[in-house]
Structure formats: C-alpha cells, structure tokens
Design a protein around this motif. Structure first.
Motif, PDB file in Angstrom:
ATOM      1  N   LEU A 248       0.835  -1.191  -0.136  1.00 16.43           N
ATOM      2  CA  LEU A 248      -0.088   0.064  -0.056  1.00 16.43           C
ATOM      3  C   LEU A 248       0.875   1.021   0.087  1.00 16.43           C
ATOM      4  N   VAL A 285      -3.522  -4.888   6.125  1.00 17.56           N
ATOM      5  CA  VAL A 285      -5.062  -4.648   5.992  1.00 17.56           C
ATOM      6  C   VAL A 285      -5.352  -6.245   5.433  1.00 17.56           C
ATOM      7  N   THR A 307     -10.103  -2.178  -2.308  1.00 22.02           N
ATOM      8  CA  THR A 307      -9.471  -1.749  -1.412  1.00 22.02           C
ATOM      9  C   THR A 307      -8.071  -1.327  -1.476  1.00 22.02           C
ATOM     10  N   HIS A 311      -7.139   2.753  -0.077  1.00 25.31           N
ATOM     11  CA  HIS A 311      -6.044   3.141   0.624  1.00 25.31           C
ATOM     12  C   HIS A 311      -5.042   3.809  -0.176  1.00 25.31           C
TER      13      HIS A 311
END
Length: 316
Positions: A248, A285, A307, A311
């Motif tokens: 991420l 996550v 997702t 993020h």
C-alpha cells in the motif's frame, strides 16, 4: 425368507482399499458366487461400474468426499483393464495425492507392451506412452507424477491445470527443474496447443488450489499480487505469512487470505482468524475470502481493487 448370508470380511477389506470397488474375480476367490453378486445388484446394495466391476458403497457417488470420488475413478480404470494395467493421467495424480483436480475424473489406464484395450462405460483405455515411467501407489501400478502431468495437463482447464502443477511443485511431488521437461513432453499431444501458456503461470509458492485460483483471478483483472506467502511480524513478534500481498501507498501491506479449500478444515480457519486479528493490529490490511468468492469470477479481484483504491487514493 431365508437367512441372509454375510459376505466375507476379507471382501470388505479389499473394497475399502479399492475405494469401495470389487471385481467378479475377487468375489469368486473368496467364495462369493455370481448368484450372490447378482442378488446384491438387484437389491441396490451394489452397483455395476462396468463388466466385472462393482461398487459396494451404498452412498451415492455424488455425495462422497471428493478425494474418494477421484480414487474411485482411478481404481475403476485399474480394475476394468486388469491386473497388468497402469493408472495414468489425472487419476494417477489423484493417487499421488496431488490437490486441485476436478471433482469428477474420467477413469484412465493403459496396458504396457503395446497391447490395446478398448474404452467402455466411461472408462478410457489410453495407449501406453513410450518411455513412460511407472511406480507403485497403494499396491497398484501408476504413472510417475511427471508423466501423469504430461498426460493430464492437455486435458484440464486453466484453473485446474495451473492448480495441480502449483501443488505438485509446492509439496515436492515433482521438482521445479522437471517442469520444462514435462512441458516439452506435452508438445504434440491433443489439446496442448491452447495450453502452453499454463506452464508460465505456475508458482510453486501457492499452498492450495484456491490460492492459485484467487491469484489467477487477480492477474486476469489487472491487480496481480506483488508477493505470495508474505512475511509479516505480528503483535508478539512472530513472523506470520499471508497468502497474497500488495504494498500500500502508506507502507502497509494488503493481504488476501484464501480460506476456501477442501483441504482447509475448521482448525485452519480458526488459526487464520487468530492470524488476521494479530496482523491487522500491526501492519496489514487483511481480506478473507471463502469458497463462494474464490469460485466466482472477478469477486476476489474486484474486492482487492476496491481496497487498493480506498487506501491508495484510487491509484491501483
């Protein structure tokens, strides 16, 4: 009504070893007459598989465990073609314990020495491959795993083909340096022309066929994982592994945990849940996917994409 005569216990032992199947010859050797066999068939206690082969298990085949169904296909081929036959293809992979095969397998066996057999009742008598190596599993002759892959991959769809190759490599049933030779031996076989690309998608790190399926879904839909079997340190300092991972923007890791598999029991699911709690509290996550999602095209990849967008500010 006459007294029911019980079958010899030895026949039950043989049937159990052969996924519920017995032959006329095995019955005769234990003093079970053709009349008694016919009575079992007429009562519905047994079912005819093919000439001279009977299923002694009263449970409907569709209701049996997938592993049992695959073993039954292997033994059906072996018993139908006789004691000299060799179980081949996907049935051989089933006896070698490879995961990721279709639930329903076509029974397949070959006769060595150039002898020809004839297919019947859904049982496929294959020509014996020149140079094929043979081993013994559960007391019967079976193509070695490398040759079983040569025979099976040209007949499997992408998810099953890549899944069985992933699993065979991951569990050391075949070695990574054998894969190129296996691929070379498939050339010219019926069906392989559209399947050469499967060999380039194999990844020995996949620990279950469901992980393979989820990975391929993400690859197909533009969100291939950055990592597999991702090491992440939990609250206690123990390094745990996530199935699929993406980095991420903020430095954390998005992990997809694939809980759906016929080899993934409740103990595994409980362990995954504990791992999820620990990892989420630290640096990851975590998304969990069960069977319905894994086997629905686009379900895993769309959730991963959403997702990542959430993020990374829509930068996936």
């Amino acid at each position: 009504m006459g007294r029911r005569i019980e079958l010899p216990s030895e026949l039950g032992i043989i049937a159990k070893a052969q996924a519920g199947l017995v032959t006329t010859a095995q019955c005769r050797a234990l003093g079970v007459s053709l009349t008694r066999v016919t009575g079992r068939l007429e009562s519905g206690a047994w079912r005819r598989v093919t000439r001279g082969v009977y299923d002694t298990d009263p449970t409907p085949v569709a209701a049996r465990h997938p592993d049992h169904r695959r073993r039954r296909a292997a033994f059906a081929a072996k018993l139908a073609l006789g004691p000299d036959s060799v179980v081949v293809g996907a049935c051989a992979l089933a006896l070698h314990g490879v995961w990721g095969l279709p639930m329903a397998l076509e029974p397949q066996a070959s006769l060595p020495g150039g002898r020809r057999a004839y297919s019947r009742d859904g049982i496929h008598a294959r020509m014996f491959d020149g140079g094929m190596t043979v081993t013994e599993v559960d007391g019967i002759a079976v193509a070695t795993p490398d040759w079983a892959l040569v025979q099976a991959v040209p007949e499997l769809d992408r998810f099953h083909a890549v899944g069985v190759m992933d699993n065979a490599l991951n569990r050391g049933i075949v070695a990574l340096d054998e894969l190129d030779e296996i691929h070379a031996r498939t050339r010219g076989r019926r069906g392989i022309a559209t399947r050469h690309g499967y060999f380039g998608e194999v990844d020995a790190r996949a620990e279950s066929p469901s992980e393979t399926r989820a990975r391929l879904d993400c690859v197909d839909n533009g969100v291939p994982p950055d990592m597999l079997q991702v090491p992440v340190r939990d609250l206690s300092g123990v390094v745990r592994r996530g199935d699929l991972g993406w980095t991420l923007k903020d430095g954390r890791i998005l992990i997809a945990e694939i809980d759906s598999d016929e080899h993934h029991d409740l103990a595994h699911l409980d362990a995954d849940s504990e791992r999820h709690n620990d990892l989420t509290a630290v640096s990851a996550v975590v998304l969990h996917f069960r069977k319905e999602a894994v086997y629905t095209p686009g379900a895993v990849s769309s959730t991963v994409r959403a997702t990542l967008d959430a993020h990374n500010g829509g930068l996936s």
